[in-house]
Design an enzyme around this catalytic site. Structure first.
Site, PDB file in Angstrom:
ATOM      1  N   GLY A   1       0.848  -1.167   0.068  1.00 30.91           N
ATOM      2  CA  GLY A   1      -0.061   0.142   0.082  1.00 30.91           C
ATOM      3  C   GLY A   1       0.921   1.222   0.056  1.00 30.91           C
ATOM      4  N   CYS A   2       0.358   2.241  -0.509  1.00 27.54           N
ATOM      5  CA  CYS A   2       1.254   3.625  -0.560  1.00 27.54           C
ATOM      6  C   CYS A   2       0.900   4.506   0.406  1.00 27.54           C
ATOM      7  CB  CYS A   2       1.439   4.089  -2.056  1.00 27.54           C
ATOM      8  SG  CYS A   2      -0.465   4.836  -2.433  1.00 27.54           S
ATOM      9  N   GLN A   3      -0.240   4.465   1.194  1.00 22.85           N
ATOM     10  CA  GLN A   3      -0.560   5.301   2.134  1.00 22.85           C
ATOM     11  C   GLN A   3       0.268   5.262   3.416  1.00 22.85           C
ATOM     12  OE1 GLN A   3      -2.336   7.923   2.439  1.00 22.85           O
ATOM     13  NE2 GLN A   3      -3.668   8.028   0.684  1.00 22.85           N
TER      14      GLN A   3
END
Lengths: 110, 162
Positions: free
Chosen positions: B62-64
């Site tokens: 995930g990139c968050q």
């Protein structure tokens, strides 16, 4: 179109002044030709946490890497908060963003 | 009285019982600010994860925010080790682990976890919330399934399943 340009320029100058005055803020980029978006972080805060608090406060910002992972690596951050302004935004909304950021600092207890 | 954090009592309590405890705690919290502050306190109380376990294999994509989850099975019960660099995500993990830590894998696989809806945090389950509760629950259940498979193949109890 000229009026839209002037309005957005005014919003950007107002937002920059307000955000710069906030304690513990890190602003990214310093081009004088900045328009449309401001990327920043609150010191020691994960952008996602700040974004979630702002969301609860009714303020929509984008957080994360903005599909720019090499740039985030270069900046040494896991992401940024990005507020964007357009012709339909107002100075009052920028004041509300600032209130939201103060709230985030308080809730996240930084 | 507003709850500070929920302590692990160490007794063998059911998932339902632990979920009810969380729901009761949230009922004491009036607005979302109090609720988020509570979630953050829970996150800060989460036991530290060994840095050696923060591997790519234990990371949830995930990139968050970054999330790592590892587990260990001993005497038929699962111990979880988890961490996130985002405080709210870490707090949501702490709530999940309050319910799921030290439970047997077969119970974890079947757990409905409806406390998330009961406390109004299901908006965090939305697919647009990268590394939200949904993907964390999915990974925990995956680890429990793996533990069951390992158990039936005779390698049980295992060390870190993943």
């Amino acid at each position: 179109l000229e009026a839209v340009f002037e309005h957005e320029k005014d919003l950007m100058a107002y937002a920059l002044e307000k955000i710069r005055a906030l304690d513990r803020v890190v602003l990214y980029g310093n081009t004088p030709a900045r328009c449309g978006v401001i990327s920043f972080n609150l010191e020691n805060a994960h952008p996602y946490d700040v974004g979630m608090v702002l969301d609860k406060y009714g303020i929509a910002v984008r957080t994360g890497m903005h599909c720019a992972e090499p740039l985030m690596a270069k900046l040494g951050v896991s992401g940024t908060i990005r507020a964007s302004f357009a012709l339909y935004n107002t100075r009052e909304e920028i004041d509300k963003l600032l209130e939201g950021l103060e709230k985030a600092l308080a809730i996240l207890d930084l | 009285m507003k709850p500070e954090i929920l302590e692990k009592t160490g007794g063998a309590r059911s998932i339902r019982d632990l979920e009810d405890e969380i729901v009761l705690a949230f009922n004491e919290l009036q607005d979302w600010m109090d609720k988020y502050a509570f979630v953050i306190r829970m996150g800060r109380s989460l036991k530290a994860m060994d840095p050696d376990l923060k591997t790519q294999a234990n990371a949830i994509a995930g990139c968050q925010s970054k999330v790592w989850i590892a587990c260990e099975v001993q005497d038929g019960k699962m111990s979880f080790y988890a961490e996130s660099d985002a405080l709210i995500v870490k707090g949501l993990i702490a709530l999940l682990l309050h319910v799921l830590d030290q439970q047997p894998p077969e119970v974890i696989v079947e757990a409905k976890l409806d406390f998330i809806e009961r406390i109004g945090l299901h908006s965090n389950l939305s697919p647009s919330r990268a590394n939200g509760l949904g993907s964390i629950i999915k990974q925990i259940k995956h680890l429990a399934e793996r533990a069951l498979e390992t158990s039936s193949s005779g390698d049980y109890p295992g060390s870190y399943v993943q």
